[in-house]
Scaffold this active site. Structure first.
Site, short mmCIF file in Angstrom:
data_model
loop_
_atom_site.label_atom_id
_atom_site.label_comp_id
_atom_site.label_asym_id
_atom_site.label_seq_id
_atom_site.Cartn_x
_atom_site.Cartn_y
_atom_site.Cartn_z
N HIS A 60 45.65 38.58 40.26
CA HIS A 60 45.65 39.03 41.82
C HIS A 60 44.48 39.36 42.27
O HIS A 60 44.36 40.31 43.04
CB HIS A 60 46.78 40.22 41.99
CG HIS A 60 48.06 39.60 41.74
ND1 HIS A 60 48.87 38.57 42.15
CD2 HIS A 60 49.05 40.14 40.69
CE1 HIS A 60 50.19 38.33 41.70
NE2 HIS A 60 50.24 39.55 40.86
N CYS A 61 43.38 38.67 41.88
CA CYS A 61 42.08 39.01 42.06
C CYS A 61 41.40 37.97 43.04
O CYS A 61 41.72 36.87 42.99
CB CYS A 61 41.28 39.06 40.88
SG CYS A 61 39.59 39.54 40.98
N GLY A 62 40.60 38.38 43.73
CA GLY A 62 39.71 37.27 44.56
C GLY A 62 38.91 36.25 43.81
O GLY A 62 38.68 35.31 44.36
N THR A 64 40.23 35.18 40.99
CA THR A 64 41.44 34.28 40.29
C THR A 64 41.07 32.73 40.46
O THR A 64 41.27 32.04 39.35
CB THR A 64 42.48 34.63 40.62
OG1 THR A 64 43.01 35.99 40.54
CG2 THR A 64 43.85 33.83 39.67
#
Length: 180
Positions: A60-62, A64
């Site tokens: 759930h990371c930018g 990803t």
């Protein structure tokens, strides 16, 4: 403002690791569970003696979407012996709590076929020994998700790259080529 700019610069910079004798026991004397599977992998059997690209990941990371480029690296270099290895972590509060959800992001959303393991800690006193050893060799623990570490066949971290370094970055590819 100065603190924010300093933090951003730290995330943006890539750096080469300092030559330090590796502690191969810290890197490889472990058995870890594959992501969303019952299978346990003996890291010494699977990875010792191979060049590696190690990444701490989060679903759930930018950053990803970098999974797609990491898979491309895996496909480009696997026949030359490179092992791409992902270690999900919730150290930055951006990982799913459920391994099935993590696996879905990696495998189904981005087509990841390289080795992924169950979540582990990658920084601080709770860091898994693999990441404590990487930090010891580089003096650079992950400051965010998707830090990338190039490790030679002897277990020596030869280069480290921040989250801002994309998988198709020329310097990252050169660092990989250097350990093949």
């Amino acid at each position: 403002m100065k603190r924010i700019l300093t933090s951003i610069m730290g995330l943006c910079l890539s750096h080469t690791a300092v030559a330090v004798e590796p502690d191969t026991q810290a890197l490889f004397d472990h058995q870890l569970k594959r992501l969303h599977a019952d299978e346990r992998v003996d890291l010494k059997t699977a990875f010792a003696g191979h060049p590696m690209l190690v990444i701490n990941t989060a679903s759930h990371c930018g950053f990803t979407p970098q999974f797609e480029g990491l898979e491309s690296l895996h496909q480009a270099y696997k026949d030359r012996g490179l092992k791409v290895v992902g270690f999900p972590s919730n150290d930055f509060m951006q990982e799913a709590k459920d391994e099935a959800k993590i696996a879905k992001v990696c495998r189904y959303n981005f087509g990841v076929t390289f080795d992924m393991f169950s979540p582990i800690a990658v920084r601080g006193s709770d860091a898994h020994p693999i990441f404590r050893e990487i930090a010891r060799q580089t003096d650079k623990p992950p400051r965010w998700n998707f830090y990338k570490y190039v490790i030679d066949a002897d277990g020596r971290v030869t280069a480290a790259f921040s989250s801002m370094t994309s998988p198709d970055d020329k310097e990252l590819r050169e660092a990989i080529e250097a350990v093949l």
